[in-house]
Design a protein around this motif. Structure first.
Motif, PDB file in Angstrom:
ATOM      1  N   SER A   1      -6.707   8.867  -4.717  1.00 51.92           N
ATOM      2  CA  SER A   1      -5.662   7.890  -4.441  1.00 51.92           C
ATOM      3  C   SER A   1      -5.115   8.133  -3.037  1.00 51.92           C
ATOM      4  O   SER A   1      -5.173   9.259  -2.533  1.00 51.92           O
ATOM      5  N   PRO A   2      -4.555   7.095  -2.413  1.00 45.59           N
ATOM      6  CA  PRO A   2      -3.932   7.302  -1.106  1.00 45.59           C
ATOM      7  C   PRO A   2      -2.517   7.852  -1.184  1.00 45.59           C
ATOM      8  O   PRO A   2      -1.843   7.963  -0.155  1.00 45.59           O
TER       9      PRO A   2
ATOM     10  N   PRO B   1      -1.022  10.369  -8.236  1.00 46.59           N
ATOM     11  CA  PRO B   1      -2.298   9.982  -8.840  1.00 46.59           C
ATOM     12  C   PRO B   1      -3.435  10.949  -8.507  1.00 46.59           C
ATOM     13  O   PRO B   1      -4.249  11.278  -9.372  1.00 46.59           O
ATOM     14  N   THR B   2      -3.494  11.402  -7.258  1.00 45.37           N
ATOM     15  CA  THR B   2      -4.535  12.352  -6.887  1.00 45.37           C
ATOM     16  C   THR B   2      -4.415  13.627  -7.693  1.00 45.37           C
ATOM     17  O   THR B   2      -5.411  14.200  -8.163  1.00 45.37           O
ATOM     18  N   ARG B   3      -3.192  14.102  -7.896  1.00 52.65           N
ATOM     19  CA  ARG B   3      -2.988  15.328  -8.668  1.00 52.65           C
ATOM     20  C   ARG B   3      -3.488  15.160 -10.103  1.00 52.65           C
ATOM     21  O   ARG B   3      -4.091  16.072 -10.681  1.00 52.65           O
ATOM     22  N   GLY B   4      -3.241  13.993 -10.674  1.00 52.15           N
ATOM     23  CA  GLY B   4      -3.766  13.728 -12.009  1.00 52.15           C
ATOM     24  C   GLY B   4      -5.281  13.738 -12.032  1.00 52.15           C
ATOM     25  O   GLY B   4      -5.903  14.237 -12.980  1.00 52.15           O
ATOM     26  N   SER B   5      -5.896  13.213 -10.979  1.00 55.17           N
ATOM     27  CA  SER B   5      -7.365  13.167 -10.933  1.00 55.17           C
ATOM     28  C   SER B   5      -7.961  14.566 -10.866  1.00 55.17           C
ATOM     29  O   SER B   5      -9.031  14.830 -11.424  1.00 55.17           O
TER      30      SER B   5
ATOM     31  N   ASN C   1      -3.888  13.278   0.090  1.00 56.11           N
ATOM     32  CA  ASN C   1      -4.028  11.918   0.620  1.00 56.11           C
ATOM     33  C   ASN C   1      -4.026  11.992   2.140  1.00 56.11           C
ATOM     34  O   ASN C   1      -3.880  13.073   2.721  1.00 56.11           O
ATOM     35  N   GLY C   2      -4.152  10.849   2.786  1.00 53.92           N
ATOM     36  CA  GLY C   2      -4.238  10.835   4.232  1.00 53.92           C
ATOM     37  C   GLY C   2      -2.917  11.133   4.930  1.00 53.92           C
ATOM     38  O   GLY C   2      -1.859  11.247   4.307  1.00 53.92           O
ATOM     39  N   THR C   3      -2.997  11.248   6.234  1.00 52.73           N
ATOM     40  CA  THR C   3      -1.838  11.517   7.074  1.00 52.73           C
ATOM     41  C   THR C   3      -0.809  10.398   6.932  1.00 52.73           C
ATOM     42  O   THR C   3      -1.156   9.225   6.988  1.00 52.73           O
TER      43      THR C   3
ATOM     44  N   GLY D   1      -1.209   5.807   1.829  1.00 54.51           N
ATOM     45  CA  GLY D   1      -0.826   4.600   1.115  1.00 54.51           C
ATOM     46  C   GLY D   1      -1.861   3.495   1.184  1.00 54.51           C
ATOM     47  O   GLY D   1      -1.746   2.493   0.473  1.00 54.51           O
ATOM     48  N   SER D   2      -2.897   3.676   1.995  1.00 56.31           N
ATOM     49  CA  SER D   2      -3.927   2.656   2.179  1.00 56.31           C
ATOM     50  C   SER D   2      -5.253   3.132   1.613  1.00 56.31           C
ATOM     51  O   SER D   2      -5.591   4.321   1.685  1.00 56.31           O
ATOM     52  N   ILE D   3      -6.046   2.204   1.072  1.00 50.50           N
ATOM     53  CA  ILE D   3      -7.370   2.583   0.574  1.00 50.50           C
ATOM     54  C   ILE D   3      -8.435   2.525   1.671  1.00 50.50           C
ATOM     55  O   ILE D   3      -9.605   2.780   1.403  1.00 50.50           O
ATOM     56  N   TYR D   4      -8.015   2.182   2.894  1.00 52.41           N
ATOM     57  CA  TYR D   4      -8.931   2.377   4.016  1.00 52.41           C
ATOM     58  C   TYR D   4      -9.056   3.883   4.274  1.00 52.41           C
ATOM     59  O   TYR D   4      -8.283   4.696   3.758  1.00 52.41           O
ATOM     60  N   GLU D   5     -10.016   4.259   5.109  1.00 50.27           N
ATOM     61  CA  GLU D   5     -10.365   5.673   5.273  1.00 50.27           C
ATOM     62  C   GLU D   5      -9.182   6.541   5.669  1.00 50.27           C
ATOM     63  O   GLU D   5      -9.075   7.700   5.248  1.00 50.27           O
ATOM     64  N   GLY D   6      -8.279   6.036   6.470  1.00 51.42           N
ATOM     65  CA  GLY D   6      -7.142   6.830   6.897  1.00 51.42           C
ATOM     66  C   GLY D   6      -6.220   7.244   5.773  1.00 51.42           C
ATOM     67  O   GLY D   6      -5.456   8.207   5.910  1.00 51.42           O
ATOM     68  N   GLY D   7      -6.284   6.547   4.642  1.00 48.00           N
ATOM     69  CA  GLY D   7      -5.419   6.862   3.514  1.00 48.00           C
ATOM     70  C   GLY D   7      -6.036   7.777   2.475  1.00 48.00           C
ATOM     71  O   GLY D   7      -5.309   8.383   1.689  1.00 48.00           O
TER      72      GLY D   7
END
Length: 507
Positions: free
Chosen positions: A80-81, A85-89, A294-296, A311-317
């Motif tokens: 996730s960005p 959510p990432t922690r849950g994954s 997640n991203g910067t 916060g974005s699903i583009y690569e930066g996120g």
């Protein structure tokens, strides 16, 4: 846990890494000297913010050494960005939308099976240190670290800075004086020492509060970045004030001096941990894995080479740094370009300890064949889906008693005048067409399809070749309409599975 047949286990472990699929069968056929496992997670630490990825000013000598001598994962993604959510994954191997952890402030569900529970069942001593953010850490919370498989925890509901409030095993939070990364590692070392005396393998999870804003640093660390060029970080950025807990606008260069100091302290704490493992003859059979959640974030985005940020699903996120070492089994350095994801942690560790996966959809894959270099291309696509259109619907009933979802850990950043954070999760009993919306993407080999809705509710489609265009500047949809349709169908089919899980049908 000392087992006399450990020499044979190491042989089987190596065979497993070389040949992959039958590894768990081998591991279950013999008595095991299980490896120790340490997972380290930076909070808001983006791909660009390491020396080994070419940052012009930031100093991360320990992470650089891990990248040089261990496994360097150049295309590692957070599920996730954003952080919760990432922690849950990481804990479940499942996309967080399956259990309603859509975004920060949403808890995990008690019925989820965590990697810590699998570790416990194999005889590990398990402990969590630092940021939890999957529900309150208090004793009566049904989603605290103890309920999710950790024997001990010294944790915070959310993020924290210098002199953090932390709760030990669910007790009332207390202040721990000092630099937070150093505090967590010191506590982890004490736990590891006790595990060694008890002759138990250890599973230690350290989720740092750094480098999440608001920022602060030790004088010596701040001094390292006192002379950032006048041409660097010249814009004004918005973040939280350490003095008031409210938003403030500051010069980015000054903000980055503090952020870089936090990252340097976090990097140094990893070095302290590695030194302890070496001094106590634990390092060779300890798998140590670091990555970002997640991203910067926007206020720190000065060197991100990708599109957008946290916060974005583009690569930066979603693209983050990731390095791993396990000297006993992976003695030679390796850099891999295979696509990898935080959902892969669960099945990878399950394979390593010889545990069966739960009978429910698992989104991650076992990465162990990639760590030997014998496998280079990911065969299973990676899916991303940020949030949910009905995440804050007043029509949905709470999944857990709201009183049990009230947090207790104070923090600097105020929200509606409150220094603590509460959590939520909802019961969803039906699926409607809008439930499939929200920013979502699929990465299949070098191609990435991104679907978003505009203000009119119309779906926008973008197709990128990440190998040729990692910054996602050129939309290839018109030139490859059949591929775009194929990827969209795969994504939609996966979403149907996710929504089926969200209804509770996996439990």
């Amino acid at each position: 846990m000392k087992i006399k047949n450990s020499h044979y286990l190491k042989l089987f472990l190596l065979i497993g890494f070389l040949f992959g699929s039958n590894f768990s069968t081998f591991a279950q056929q013999i008595k095991e000297e299980l490896p120790n496992v340490i997972l380290l997670l930076g909070d808001d630490h983006g791909w660009d913010e390491t020396g080994y990825n070419g940052h012009p000013y930031l100093k991360t000598p320990v992470l650089d050494d891990l990248a040089k001598n261990g496994v360097r994962m150049n295309r590692f993604y957070s599920a996730s960005p954003v952080c919760s959510p990432t922690r849950g994954s990481i804990l479940t191997g499942r996309h967080p939308n399956r259990y309603g952890t859509f975004t920060p402030g949403f808890s995990i569900r008690p019925e989820e099976i965590s990697i810590a529970e699998l570790m416990q069942a194999k005889g590990y001593a398990t402990a969590h240190f630092g940021k939890w953010h999957l529900g309150p850490v208090k004793a009566d919370s049904p989603t605290n670290p103890g309920k999710m498989g950790f024997d001990e925890w010294l944790s915070h509901d959310n993020f924290f800075e210098m002199n953090p409030y932390l709760s030990r095993n669910g007790a009332e939070p207390e202040i721990f004086e000092g630099e937070s990364s150093e505090i967590l590692v010191a506590e982890a070392i004490e736990f590891i020492g006790r595990s060694k005396v008890a002759e138990k393998p250890f599973f230690v999870v350290i989720w740092y509060g750094s480098p999440h804003e608001p920022y602060s640093g030790l004088p010596a660390d701040l001094a390292m970045y006192a002379d950032l060029p006048d041409t660097f970080g010249t814009k004004q950025v918005r973040l939280t004030s350490n003095e008031t807990g409210l938003p403030v606008t500051r010069l980015q260069r000054d903000v980055l001096q503090e952020r870089f100091a936090e990252i340097t302290a976090m990097d140094r704490s990893i070095g302290d941990l590695r030194n302890y493992l070496s001094e106590n003859k634990l390092r060779t059979n300890t798998l140590l894995w670091y990555f970002g959640d997640n991203g910067t974030p926007a206020e720190a985005n000065a060197t991100v080479p990708f599109r957008e940020d946290k916060g974005s699903i583009y690569e930066g996120g979603i693209r983050v740094p990731s390095v791993l070492e396990w000297p006993e089994i992976i003695p030679q350095p390796l850099a891999t370009e295979a696509s990898m994801n935080s959902t892969d942690i669960f099945p990878t560790l399950a394979t390593i300890i010889g545990a069966s996966l739960p009978d429910r959809p698992i989104d991650g894959i076992d990465l162990s064949p990639y760590f030997s270099g014998k496998k280079t291309n990911r065969e299973k696509p990676m899916m991303f889906w940020n949030g949910s259109p009905r995440a804050d619907s007043k029509d949905l009933q709470p999944y857990l008693d709201p009183k049990l979802q009230e947090g207790t850990s104070p923090m600097v950043k105020l929200m509606n005048g409150k220094a603590t954070r509460d959590f939520k999760n909802y019961v969803q009993t039906d699926i409607i067409s809008s439930d499939f919306q929200g920013p979502r993407a699929i990465i299949d080999h070098q191609y990435k399809l991104v679907l978003t809705e505009n203000k009119a509710g119309e779906t926008q489609t973008e197709l990128f070749n990440l190998s040729a265009d990692p910054a996602e500047t050129t939309n290839l949809k018109s030139a490859n309409p059949d591929l775009a349709k194929e990827l969209a169908l795969k994504l939609r089919t996966w979403q149907e599975s996710v929504l089926n899980s969200l209804l509770g049908n996996d439990y």
